[in-house]
Design a protein around this motif. Sequence first.
Motif, mmCIF file in Angstrom:
data_model
loop_
_atom_site.group_PDB
_atom_site.id
_atom_site.type_symbol
_atom_site.label_atom_id
_atom_site.label_comp_id
_atom_site.label_asym_id
_atom_site.label_seq_id
_atom_site.Cartn_x
_atom_site.Cartn_y
_atom_site.Cartn_z
ATOM 1 N N VAL A 3 -14.605 20.234 -30.360
ATOM 2 C CA VAL A 3 -14.341 18.995 -31.100
ATOM 3 C C VAL A 3 -13.338 19.304 -32.209
ATOM 4 O O VAL A 3 -13.534 20.246 -32.981
ATOM 5 N N ALA A 4 -12.286 18.527 -32.294
ATOM 6 C CA ALA A 4 -11.252 18.770 -33.298
ATOM 7 C C ALA A 4 -11.784 18.501 -34.697
ATOM 8 O O ALA A 4 -12.448 17.489 -34.941
ATOM 9 N N THR A 5 -11.498 19.412 -35.619
ATOM 10 C CA THR A 5 -11.865 19.207 -37.016
ATOM 11 C C THR A 5 -10.773 18.413 -37.725
ATOM 12 O O THR A 5 -9.675 18.213 -37.198
ATOM 13 N N ASP A 6 -11.072 17.978 -38.944
ATOM 14 C CA ASP A 6 -10.074 17.241 -39.719
ATOM 15 C C ASP A 6 -8.829 18.086 -39.963
ATOM 16 O O ASP A 6 -7.701 17.582 -39.913
ATOM 17 N N ALA A 7 -9.020 19.367 -40.250
ATOM 18 C CA ALA A 7 -7.877 20.247 -40.497
ATOM 19 C C ALA A 7 -7.020 20.410 -39.244
ATOM 20 O O ALA A 7 -5.787 20.440 -39.323
ATOM 21 N N MET A 8 -7.659 20.534 -38.081
ATOM 22 C CA MET A 8 -6.904 20.643 -36.834
ATOM 23 C C MET A 8 -6.058 19.397 -36.591
ATOM 24 O O MET A 8 -4.875 19.491 -36.215
ATOM 25 N N VAL A 9 -6.665 18.231 -36.788
ATOM 26 C CA VAL A 9 -5.941 16.980 -36.566
ATOM 27 C C VAL A 9 -4.779 16.857 -37.531
ATOM 28 O O VAL A 9 -3.676 16.437 -37.161
ATOM 29 N N ARG A 10 -4.982 17.250 -38.776
ATOM 30 C CA ARG A 10 -3.909 17.141 -39.765
ATOM 31 C C ARG A 10 -2.765 18.099 -39.420
ATOM 32 O O ARG A 10 -1.588 17.730 -39.528
ATOM 33 N N LEU A 11 -3.098 19.310 -39.004
ATOM 34 C CA LEU A 11 -2.059 20.263 -38.586
ATOM 35 C C LEU A 11 -1.275 19.708 -37.415
ATOM 36 O O LEU A 11 -0.041 19.782 -37.377
ATOM 37 N N LEU A 12 -1.968 19.160 -36.437
ATOM 38 C CA LEU A 12 -1.292 18.638 -35.261
ATOM 39 C C LEU A 12 -0.442 17.415 -35.612
ATOM 40 O O LEU A 12 0.684 17.274 -35.123
ATOM 41 N N ALA A 47 1.872 10.931 -41.477
ATOM 42 C CA ALA A 47 0.882 11.793 -40.835
ATOM 43 C C ALA A 47 -0.110 12.351 -41.851
ATOM 44 O O ALA A 47 -1.319 12.410 -41.590
ATOM 45 N N ILE A 48 0.383 12.747 -43.015
ATOM 46 C CA ILE A 48 -0.480 13.350 -44.032
ATOM 47 C C ILE A 48 -1.458 12.324 -44.611
ATOM 48 O O ILE A 48 -2.661 12.597 -44.759
ATOM 49 N N PHE A 49 -0.959 11.140 -44.932
ATOM 50 C CA PHE A 49 -1.797 10.145 -45.605
ATOM 51 C C PHE A 49 -2.653 9.345 -44.634
ATOM 52 O O PHE A 49 -3.688 8.792 -45.034
ATOM 53 N N LEU A 50 -2.245 9.253 -43.372
ATOM 54 C CA LEU A 50 -2.989 8.428 -42.431
ATOM 55 C C LEU A 50 -4.175 9.167 -41.815
ATOM 56 O O LEU A 50 -5.181 8.529 -41.470
ATOM 57 N N THR A 51 -4.076 10.481 -41.663
ATOM 58 C CA THR A 51 -5.150 11.216 -40.989
ATOM 59 C C THR A 51 -6.506 11.081 -41.692
ATOM 60 O O THR A 51 -7.523 10.878 -41.009
ATOM 61 N N PRO A 52 -6.603 11.170 -43.018
ATOM 62 C CA PRO A 52 -7.933 10.981 -43.620
ATOM 63 C C PRO A 52 -8.443 9.554 -43.487
ATOM 64 O O PRO A 52 -9.666 9.340 -43.419
ATOM 65 N N LEU A 53 -7.552 8.575 -43.422
ATOM 66 C CA LEU A 53 -7.992 7.191 -43.236
ATOM 67 C C LEU A 53 -8.537 6.973 -41.825
ATOM 68 O O LEU A 53 -9.575 6.340 -41.641
ATOM 69 N N LEU A 54 -7.845 7.526 -40.834
ATOM 70 C CA LEU A 54 -8.306 7.383 -39.453
ATOM 71 C C LEU A 54 -9.601 8.153 -39.215
ATOM 72 O O LEU A 54 -10.412 7.776 -38.362
ATOM 73 N N ALA A 55 -9.788 9.245 -39.966
ATOM 74 C CA ALA A 55 -10.993 10.055 -39.771
ATOM 75 C C ALA A 55 -12.268 9.275 -40.062
ATOM 76 O O ALA A 55 -13.339 9.611 -39.549
ATOM 77 N N ARG A 56 -12.162 8.227 -40.853
ATOM 78 C CA ARG A 56 -13.350 7.437 -41.179
ATOM 79 C C ARG A 56 -13.885 6.677 -39.974
ATOM 80 O O ARG A 56 -15.065 6.300 -39.956
ATOM 81 N N PHE A 57 -13.027 6.431 -39.001
ATOM 82 C CA PHE A 57 -13.450 5.666 -37.830
ATOM 83 C C PHE A 57 -13.932 6.564 -36.698
ATOM 84 O O PHE A 57 -14.247 6.072 -35.616
ATOM 85 N N TYR A 58 -13.986 7.852 -36.942
ATOM 86 C CA TYR A 58 -14.426 8.805 -35.930
ATOM 87 C C TYR A 58 -15.481 9.722 -36.542
ATOM 88 O O TYR A 58 -15.396 10.084 -37.717
#
Length: 424
Positions: free
Chosen positions: A132-141, A185-196
């Motif tokens: 399962v991808a972590t928040d850090a992995m998603v942000r790096l990608l 990409a930097i600012f949107l990833t933590p916002l999208l993480a709330r829905f997952y």
Amino acid sequence: MNRIFAAFILIAFATGAGRELSGTTGVMTAMSQAVIDASRAAVELALGLVGVMAFFLGLMKIAEQGGLLTATARLIAPLMRRLFPEVPPQHPAMGAMIMNFSANLLGLGNAATPFGIRAMQELDRLNPHPGVATDAMVRLLAINTSGLALLPTGVIALRAAAGSIEPAAILPTTLFATTCATLVAIFLTPLLARFYPAPRPTPPVVTYSSEAHVCEETPPLAPLPRWVGWTVALAFVALIAASVRHGQIVSAWIVPTLVVGFIVYGLARGVAVYESFVDGAKEGFQVALRIIPYLVAILAATALLRASGALPFFVSLLAPITGPLGLPAEVLPMAILRPLSGSGAFALLADLLKDPNVGPDSYAGWLASTIQGSTETTFYVLAVYFGAVGIKKMRHAIAAGLAADLAGVIAAVFICSWLYPGAA
């Protein structure tokens, strides 16, 4: 990803079958051949990466054993802590990510991929939920899929070959577009993480003392003095400026200098450079084998969309809408194909720049070059990076990557329309 992969296949089949039944012969044959060719190309692509990955992963091993990754992490510790608060500041993942970002900024795609894979492997060591991808992995990608390039050397070379008067003049538009995409990409990833559903917080890194029989938390490394950071930053800016002014000369020196720098650093730190290099290089072949199934799935699904006619049909629907907005019909196919197939988008760009009715210095040529230089092949990056560590549940990675791609295209249209209004 399961739904997206299934949607690609079903849409392609429905479109191809509809065209075949309506009288357009050869569509299903073309789709069959496209799947075979794409599957073969995926394996050839993965095997072609073996040598490059083995070489740069070998260098990464030298850097890791010599402490270079930790030193680079300390260099810009405040920034990296804000970007990746889940990762301990002293963890090797920090240094590997910095190497990845630096290689992307300088247009060293061959080096950026192995560095990114190494960073993903280090992040996976902190993953409490394997697969399962972590928040850090998603942000790096997401940062990687946003382009993050200051020197699009491949696009500049293509423009020069097409007879452009100023091949490198796309640098300001590319820089603007890729900066916008990266910020999204930097600012949107933590916002999208709330829905997952997110993994549990990463536990602190601890060290075990056999004498005291206690575990104690490892203190974070202090950042280096500010003058060291400023010196390196100025040197990096000077390198970029020199690359812009003398691109062909400087770019030819970057990789050899990088290799020598790693070796000399390893020797100075007392590292057995040959043994370390071989140990790191062994991972290259193993990584290439792991990513083959992921590449086959992505490339085959993309090939079906193109061969079935679904992608051209989608383009024809959007062209009347995007044309008045500054995205002409001749550029739209490349903008849509870019997140799906890097080689396909590059081929479309080459054809566009060679077209006597368009050319490299027209508005369409500027815009297409900017889009190619400021965005990345999202699904390829997903397949390679996540495939290297066996990630199957990507959470919000696809949404973040596509959002960054869209932001890059919008920014490219805006800046090209503003700088070159007479050509629009």
